[in-house]
Every structure is written in C-alpha cells, then in structure tokens.
Enzyme design. Structure first.
Site, mmCIF file in Angstrom:
data_model
loop_
_atom_site.group_PDB
_atom_site.id
_atom_site.type_symbol
_atom_site.label_atom_id
_atom_site.label_comp_id
_atom_site.label_asym_id
_atom_site.label_seq_id
_atom_site.Cartn_x
_atom_site.Cartn_y
_atom_site.Cartn_z
ATOM 1 N N ARG A 165 -0.654 -2.667 -6.544
ATOM 2 C CA ARG A 165 -0.839 -3.741 -5.549
ATOM 3 C C ARG A 165 -1.805 -4.800 -6.086
ATOM 4 O O ARG A 165 -1.546 -5.999 -5.956
ATOM 5 C CB ARG A 165 -1.371 -3.117 -4.255
ATOM 6 C CG ARG A 165 -1.736 -4.098 -3.146
ATOM 7 C CD ARG A 165 -2.093 -3.295 -1.907
ATOM 8 N NE ARG A 165 -2.915 -4.027 -0.966
ATOM 9 C CZ ARG A 165 -2.451 -4.770 0.040
ATOM 10 N NH1 ARG A 165 -1.146 -4.919 0.206
ATOM 11 N NH2 ARG A 165 -3.271 -5.375 0.880
ATOM 12 N N HIS A 224 -4.012 -9.485 4.184
ATOM 13 C CA HIS A 224 -5.468 -9.544 4.332
ATOM 14 C C HIS A 224 -5.834 -10.386 5.544
ATOM 15 O O HIS A 224 -5.326 -11.501 5.703
ATOM 16 C CB HIS A 224 -6.117 -10.150 3.085
ATOM 17 C CG HIS A 224 -6.113 -9.231 1.907
ATOM 18 N ND1 HIS A 224 -6.323 -9.657 0.617
ATOM 19 C CD2 HIS A 224 -5.921 -7.877 1.827
ATOM 20 C CE1 HIS A 224 -6.263 -8.625 -0.206
ATOM 21 N NE2 HIS A 224 -6.023 -7.544 0.501
ATOM 22 N N ARG A 263 0.865 -1.175 0.000
ATOM 23 C CA ARG A 263 0.000 0.000 0.000
ATOM 24 C C ARG A 263 0.903 1.227 0.000
ATOM 25 O O ARG A 263 2.053 1.169 0.439
ATOM 26 C CB ARG A 263 -0.896 0.016 1.245
ATOM 27 C CG ARG A 263 -1.819 -1.196 1.380
ATOM 28 C CD ARG A 263 -2.639 -1.089 2.663
ATOM 29 N NE ARG A 263 -3.576 -2.205 2.806
ATOM 30 C CZ ARG A 263 -3.324 -3.315 3.495
ATOM 31 N NH1 ARG A 263 -2.147 -3.463 4.109
ATOM 32 N NH2 ARG A 263 -4.230 -4.267 3.591
ATOM 33 N N TYR A 298 -9.286 -12.222 -6.256
ATOM 34 C CA TYR A 298 -8.276 -12.544 -7.261
ATOM 35 C C TYR A 298 -8.434 -13.974 -7.820
ATOM 36 O O TYR A 298 -7.569 -14.468 -8.530
ATOM 37 C CB TYR A 298 -6.872 -12.345 -6.677
ATOM 38 C CG TYR A 298 -6.646 -10.949 -6.150
ATOM 39 C CD1 TYR A 298 -6.597 -9.862 -7.003
ATOM 40 C CD2 TYR A 298 -6.531 -10.711 -4.785
ATOM 41 C CE1 TYR A 298 -6.411 -8.579 -6.525
ATOM 42 C CE2 TYR A 298 -6.345 -9.422 -4.298
ATOM 43 C CZ TYR A 298 -6.283 -8.365 -5.167
ATOM 44 O OH TYR A 298 -6.101 -7.081 -4.691
ATOM 45 N N HIS A 301 -2.634 2.121 -5.858
ATOM 46 C CA HIS A 301 -3.174 0.857 -5.363
ATOM 47 C C HIS A 301 -3.371 -0.150 -6.501
ATOM 48 O O HIS A 301 -3.413 -1.359 -6.253
ATOM 49 C CB HIS A 301 -4.502 1.099 -4.647
ATOM 50 C CG HIS A 301 -4.770 0.150 -3.523
ATOM 51 N ND1 HIS A 301 -4.043 0.153 -2.352
ATOM 52 C CD2 HIS A 301 -5.673 -0.857 -3.380
ATOM 53 C CE1 HIS A 301 -4.493 -0.788 -1.542
ATOM 54 N NE2 HIS A 301 -5.472 -1.425 -2.158
ATOM 55 N N LYS A 356 -1.966 -1.912 7.928
ATOM 56 C CA LYS A 356 -3.393 -1.772 8.194
ATOM 57 C C LYS A 356 -3.815 -2.801 9.233
ATOM 58 O O LYS A 356 -3.466 -3.965 9.143
ATOM 59 C CB LYS A 356 -4.180 -1.976 6.895
ATOM 60 C CG LYS A 356 -5.637 -1.594 6.996
ATOM 61 C CD LYS A 356 -6.285 -1.670 5.625
ATOM 62 C CE LYS A 356 -7.746 -1.266 5.701
ATOM 63 N NZ LYS A 356 -8.400 -1.317 4.377
#
Length: 456
Positions: A404, A427, A307, A436, A401, A332
């Site tokens: 990414r 994640h 990110r 994905y 982004h 995050k």
C-alpha cells in the site's frame, strides 16, 4: 533450637525472600506475580510492586525477621552518561525506527535536522530525533562532514530485561474481560481488529490488580499500570497508547463516566517512515509468484492501495469494470470509498474468477460454500508475500502494508496529485498522506495504476 527467622531484603525493584521449604509458604509466594526461585542463591525473587512487601509481612507475621533495605544509586541512560566532545555528533539508530542525534549547540546542523519531516526535540534529554532512512542518514552525515565535525554512529542495544505479559496460568483466579465490555465494543461498531486488541489489553490491566475489585480501580491504578508497561514490560509507545485507550473505553463507555484525562506519561508517538519497495522490486515479487490466486491477491492490493482487511472483505460485486473502479465498503473509520482498478489487474481477476469461481467474496478461504462464504485469511496473505519476498531475494522488512505504501509512493513519483492519493487511500487528514511528500496537479480521471506501467 528456635527456627531461623525468615529473611527479607529489599534491593531497588526486587524483594529477596529467604525461607525454609514449606508447602503452604511456597503456595503463598507463587500468588505474588512474577515471583521466581533463584536456584543459585537459594532464595525467592519477588518484584517490589506496591503491596507485595505488606502482603509478605502479613503472611509471615512474627516468623519474619527485620526487613533489610539496601540503598540503590539511580542509573542514567546510556546516552545521558556518555560525554560527547564539542566536535562530535553521536548518531544512534534506535529500535523504534528513528535516529537519535546528540551534539553541542550548532545552529547549522539544527537547521538541517529541522528540514527533515517529523523531526522532534526532547527537551528533557536534550537530543533530536528524526525518522530513520538511508537518505536522511546520508543527509545528516554529509552535513556533519561539511561542518568539520566527527560522526560517531551506533545502533541501540536491545534491552533483554523485559517482563513477560501475565497469562491465565501465572495467577490464580485469572479474570476474563467482562462480557459487558465486549458487548459495548460491538454495540459501538468497533472493528474486529480493535476488539481483538482491546480485550487482552483490558484483561492485563484488571489482572495486574488481581487483589482489587473492578469497583476499586480508578485513576491511581491507571497511572501505576502505565508506569509498569513502560518500566517493566518495556512496551512501545504505540502499545502503551492503545492500552490507555482500552482502559479509558471501560471507564467512559462501559461505566458511563465523564471523559477524563489521566495524568500519566502518555508518550508522543515517534513518526517513522514506512518501508517502500521500488517498482523493480514489485516486478520481482510478482514474477516469482506462480499461483494464479496468489498473483491476483498481490496485484489487487498493490494496484489499488488496499489494506489487508479491505482486501479480504472485497466482494465480486465491488469490482466495477465499466468505471474501472473498486468499491471499498466500511473501511477504516467506517467509511466507503472508491479506488482505481488496474487494467492488468482486471485481466488477472477475470482469469482467476473463471478458474476458481468464488461465490461471494472475491478471495475466499478453504471450505467456502454458496450458503456459507468464507473470507480468505490475513495470515495466508502474509505468508504468500513473505515467500515471494524471500524468493525474489529482497532483504527489506516487507509486510502486506508495504504494498500500500509502495502504491502511494509510485503514484506520487509518476506525478499524481497528493489530494487524489489521499482520496484513493481513504486518509481522513491530508497530514497522513503528506508523508509521501510533494503535491502535483492531475485529476482523478487521469490516474493510471502503477501496475499498468510495469514490464511484466
């Protein structure tokens, strides 16, 4: 001769005020949010917000004539008013990045729609929506043709009647966000980005009710403000959700009230598919970027799936050339993780560090010193990528982004197990990574950065 009484007419969501020019009266009207002078009709237009009509009546008193109320006919949305023939399928590309499908009952077409990830059915309006992509659009178009139906394709018209956000210059005695609110966000270690988002959102809420004290604000006001965001400001679902979260933080964390569900129409976030670059497009972007530092920045983001906030916080010590990993601290969700270090990226980083000699952060801004190291700005990184995308002749809407997303997609296409991609991206839930698509079977030690597969 008696002066002509002041006239007020209520037309739907507007109050029309006709009055002789008087400095005191004009000053009062300007205190009513979003009031404006209609120079063609010689009257004031005032939003029919709760309390506005009562304030006008109180101010003008006996000078005010009878209030005239005009009946309004409720209008339907464009799609609801459209008649779709039984052999037609209305396909609308929306501004929110989704495709809206309106048609009569058809089990086969419905089955096709349900095979597309993140489909939704709107029970109230009786239509389906799916994420927009050329692939999904072609898939739906093909199925419609196979069924002998006629596709009517349209792009959603942009609604230009949007009320602007209130600013400190719009109302007298504009209230700033309370310091205790900011301090509580910092105390609970909310990210800098979240603080920057929450503070103006909460300010907008408290200034929407500028005549009310902070103690008077409650569930009724939250509901009213939410409706205002949707109906008047025409904000997105994600904006509305974040605004409610910012308000809930005040009541629950600052005031210490119990967690509460506010009965507002809190929208479901429509899932959209991220824009992704092809490997050929990544090559073009890197080839047109000539500045060594700029190349190093873009390669690091893409090759490790970072990110933008993670990139600017990287320190030189986070690059582990022995294990070929990059340590991402306090990403995050306040979690640390490791991601892969591309061999090609390492070579570029070594050249860059030798030439630029950063002190602490891997990428530092102008004026950075050993005593006060400064991080590189996110706006500068966005500008670097925007220029490269333009120079490469790429028409897609590309953000930092996007690199990414492209990293994850290219790993998947090269056969990397989705569980490892989840780990590399940081994640928390596998559902986030499932966008994905398929799961395969390769271990962490077998992962090669897509950067090392590019012919540059």
């Amino acid at each position: 001769m008696e002066p002509k009484p002041i006239q007020v007419e209520v037309i739907g969501k507007k109050i029309i005020l006709k009055m002789p020019k008087n400095d005191a009266d004009v000053k009062f009207v300007l205190t009513l949010r979003y009031s404006k002078w209609n120079k063609d009709g010689y009257f004031w237009e005032i939003p029919h917000y709760p309390g506005n009509l009562e304030r006008i009546q109180q101010h003008f008193g006996e000078r005010l004539g009878p209030v005239i109320r005009h009946e309004t006919i409720p209008t339907e949305s464009y799609e609801q008013s459209r008649k779709v023939d039984k052999n037609q399928v209305l396909v609308i590309k929306t501004h929110s990045g989704r495709i809206k499908l309106i048609f009569g009952y058809n089990a086969t077409l419905t089955k096709t729609i349900k095979s597309i990830p993140y489909y939704q059915y709107d029970l109230k309006n009786k239509w389906w929506t799916i994420p927009y992509s050329e692939q999904f659009l072609e898939e739906v178009k093909r199925k419609i043709g196979e069924l002998g139906l006629v596709m009517v394709f349209e792009e959603e018209k942009k609604n230009t009647e949007v009320v602007a956000k209130v600013s400190p210059y719009d109302i007298p005695n504009y209230r700033k966000c309370p310091e205790e609110y900011v301090h509580k966000l910092e105390e609970r270690r909310y990210s800098e980005g979240t603080i920057k988002a929450y503070v103006p959102l909460f300010e907008e809420f408290i200034n929407y009710f500028s005549k009310s004290t902070m103690e008077d604000l409650g569930e009724k006001e939250v509901m009213e403000f939410s409706r205002y965001l949707v109906m008047e400001r025409k904000v997105s679902s994600s904006f509305q959700n974040q605004a409610i979260d910012a308000i809930k933080f005040y009541f629950e964390k600052v005031k210490g009230e119990e967690r509460k569900y506010y009965h507002v129409d809190r929208p479901i976030r429509g899932k959209t598919l991220p824009a992704v670059l092809s490997e050929e497009e990544v090559i073009k972007i890197l080839r047109v970027t000539k500045n060594l530092k700029h190349i190093a920045i873009l390669m690091t983001i893409y090759s490790a799936g970072l990110r933008i906030g993670e990139l600017i916080n990287l320190k030189i010590k986070d690059i582990d050339s022995n294990r070929m990993q990059i340590r991402v601290e306090q990403a995050k969700g306040k979690k640390d993780r490791y991601t892969i270090l591309s061999q090609r990226t390492l070579e570029i980083l070594r050249r860059y560090i030798k030439e630029n000699r950063p002190f602490e952060y891997l990428f530092e801004g102008q004026g950075s010193t050993k005593e006060i190291p400064l991080r590189y700005s996110t706006t500068s990184i966005s500008a670097i990528l925007s220029k490269a995308v333009k120079d490469a002749g790429i028409a897609k809407n590309v953000t930092v982004h996007t690199l990414r997303h492209s990293f994850a997609t290219h790993l998947l296409e090269r056969g990397t197990d989705l569980r490892y991609i989840q780990s590399l991206l940081g994640h928390e839930s596998p559902k986030t990574t499932q966008i994905y698509t398929h799961i395969t079977t390769k271990g962490f030690d077998q992962i090669i950065s897509p950067m090392d597969g590019l012919d540059i």
